[in-house]
Write an enzyme that holds these catalytic residues in place. Structure first.
Site, PDB file in Angstrom:
ATOM      1  N   HIS A  66       0.755  -1.157   0.000  1.00 45.83           N
ATOM      2  CA  HIS A  66       0.111   0.007   0.148  1.00 45.83           C
ATOM      3  C   HIS A  66       1.040   1.303   0.086  1.00 45.83           C
ATOM      4  CE1 HIS A  66       0.087   1.229   4.279  1.00 45.83           C
ATOM      5  NE2 HIS A  66       0.110   0.147   4.504  1.00 45.83           N
ATOM      6  N   ASP A 177       5.812   3.158   7.049  1.00 43.55           N
ATOM      7  CA  ASP A 177       4.393   2.306   6.861  1.00 43.55           C
ATOM      8  C   ASP A 177       3.613   2.955   5.755  1.00 43.55           C
ATOM      9  OD1 ASP A 177       2.257   0.895   6.975  1.00 43.55           O
ATOM     10  OD2 ASP A 177       1.727   1.472   9.075  1.00 43.55           O
ATOM     11  N   GLU A 207      -5.076   1.618   2.458  1.00 37.74           N
ATOM     12  CA  GLU A 207      -5.107   0.507   3.051  1.00 37.74           C
ATOM     13  C   GLU A 207      -5.322   1.087   4.584  1.00 37.74           C
ATOM     14  OE1 GLU A 207      -2.876  -2.351   6.064  1.00 37.74           O
ATOM     15  OE2 GLU A 207      -2.742  -0.065   5.692  1.00 37.74           O
ATOM     16  N   GLU A 208      -4.811   2.190   4.993  1.00 35.55           N
ATOM     17  CA  GLU A 208      -4.663   2.462   6.437  1.00 35.55           C
ATOM     18  C   GLU A 208      -6.227   2.827   6.983  1.00 35.55           C
ATOM     19  OE1 GLU A 208      -2.439   2.131   8.271  1.00 35.55           O
ATOM     20  OE2 GLU A 208      -0.713   2.510   7.327  1.00 35.55           O
ATOM     21  N   ASP A 230       4.172  -5.477   3.767  1.00 33.06           N
ATOM     22  CA  ASP A 230       3.740  -4.372   4.750  1.00 33.06           C
ATOM     23  C   ASP A 230       4.944  -4.185   5.780  1.00 33.06           C
ATOM     24  OD1 ASP A 230       2.419  -2.242   5.767  1.00 33.06           O
ATOM     25  OD2 ASP A 230       0.607  -3.226   5.638  1.00 33.06           O
ATOM     26  N   HIS A 318       3.273   4.255  12.687  1.00 28.92           N
ATOM     27  CA  HIS A 318       2.149   5.303  12.764  1.00 28.92           C
ATOM     28  C   HIS A 318       2.938   6.640  13.485  1.00 28.92           C
ATOM     29  CE1 HIS A 318      -1.263   2.652  11.479  1.00 28.92           C
ATOM     30  NE2 HIS A 318      -0.244   2.476  10.795  1.00 28.92           N
TER      31      HIS A 318
END
Length: 346
Positions: A66, A177, A207-208, A230, A318
């Site tokens: 992603h 990420d 994706e998130e 990922d 994140h």
């Protein structure tokens, strides 16, 4: 194949803005980078970039990685020009305080600073509670009328922190990420020569916020097997017990046995382990009772697809200071490349 990865590509990828639903800059960079390595390149309605390489068999392998990153969206501009925002994807508010962002507007990006009430004027009640999103604001350092001319609700912001290599083969940046997974997949596409599989390398969107790009992309490919690249949280830090680490930096590619969205079929998981052992690829098992990735959508498409998530361990996930290991990237690349080039016995 020995991994000779071009980390300048990863640096560029992490510096591009690409909050969920706004992945254009990343997609255009990849399209240009991979145009000479693909037999076909296309973009679907949702914005997924689909890179196809013809194989020597009639079997199809779907790779997913992603493009999007967590970020912020502006929802209110107050009378003094301070911006209020919501998060796009899962962000712990503790990681946002006193950080820089780049607010993306029609007239260009603006540097902003995230602030809250300063400590020296907080009350006892303030000090007794955690800082939440509603207590935070973005300061652009501009007069209110100028802010209102340039920023509107619906504009978005990316975390702002440069790419740095440090320590013993470690990398820190924002958006690792999942630009780390994107980077590995670009290098796989560039390296494959007459692969066994017909390879569909799909760089997915959103994706998130719910695996949305992978959900639609998987229906466009009749995949025999899928590998989703990922990152995953590495809790190998002070304050966490070893049984809670999930994965460790430097421990190698994370082979997902289970997460909140998938359980990898035993035959596929065992095949990947055997390949790693045979070719001296360092690996670790990923068991994550929370979280998931594109594999959660892919394995449920059509009548089901044999799917495994290959994960790069990441500390501070994140946030704008995520940390990964070059060795883990190299091991992830070697496994993904081998699978695409030579095929899997599943």
């Amino acid at each position: 194949m020995d991994a000779k990865l071009d980390f300048s590509i990863l640096k560029t990828l992490t510096e591009l803005p690409g909050v969920s639903g706004r992945e254009t800059a990343v997609r255009e960079y990849l399209k240009n980078l991979l145009k000479d390595s693909a037999d076909e390149i296309s973009t679907d309605t949702l914005g997924n970039l689909i890179v196809f390489k013809k194989g020597t068999s009639d079997k199809n392998l779907l790779f997913c990685a992603h493009m999007d990153e967590v970020g912020l969206m502006i929802h209110f501009v107050d009378e003094r020009g301070f911006l209020r925002f919501v998060t796009v994807g899962g962000i712990d508010p503790r990681t946002l305080l006193a950080q820089r962002v780049r607010v993306q507007t029609k007239s260009g990006a603006l540097l902003g600073i995230i602030g809250t009430k300063p400590a020296h004027i907080t009350t006892e009640a303030d000090r007794g509670k955690a800082v939440g999103i509603k207590e935070l604001f973005i300061d652009l350092g501009l007069p209110a009328d100028e802010v209102k001319k340039r920023v509107a609700p619906g504009d978005w912001a990316v975390l702002d922190r440069g790419y740095e290599e440090f320590g013993d083969g470690k990398i820190s940046a924002k958006a690792l990420d999942n630009r780390a997974g994107v980077f590995v997949l670009t290098e796989v596409v560039r390296a494959l020569k007459n692969p066994f599989y017909n390879v569909y390398a799909v760089f997915t969107v959103q994706e998130e916020v719910g695996l949305r790009g992978a959900t639609t992309a998987a229906y466009g490919v009749k995949a025999d097997v899928a590998l989703c690249l990922d990152t995953t949280g590495a809790a190998d830090i002070p304050g966490c017990a070893p049984q809670d680490y999930i994965c460790s930096l430097g421990g190698g590619v994370g082979l997902t046995a289970l997460d909140a969205r998938t359980i990898t079929p035993e035959n596929l998981l065992n095949e990947l382990k055997q390949i790693c052992d045979k070719h001296n690829i360092r690996w670790q098992v990923r068991v994550a009772p929370r979280g998931g990735n594109d594999a959660g959508a892919v394995h449920l498409s059509k009548t089901g697809v044999l799917t495994c998530g290959l994960s790069v361990p990441t500390r501070n996930i994140h946030s704008n200071v995520e940390i990964i290991s070059k060795q883990d990237l190299e091991n992830t690349f070697r496994l993904a490349y081998w699978a695409g080039q030579n095929g899997l016995k599943v």
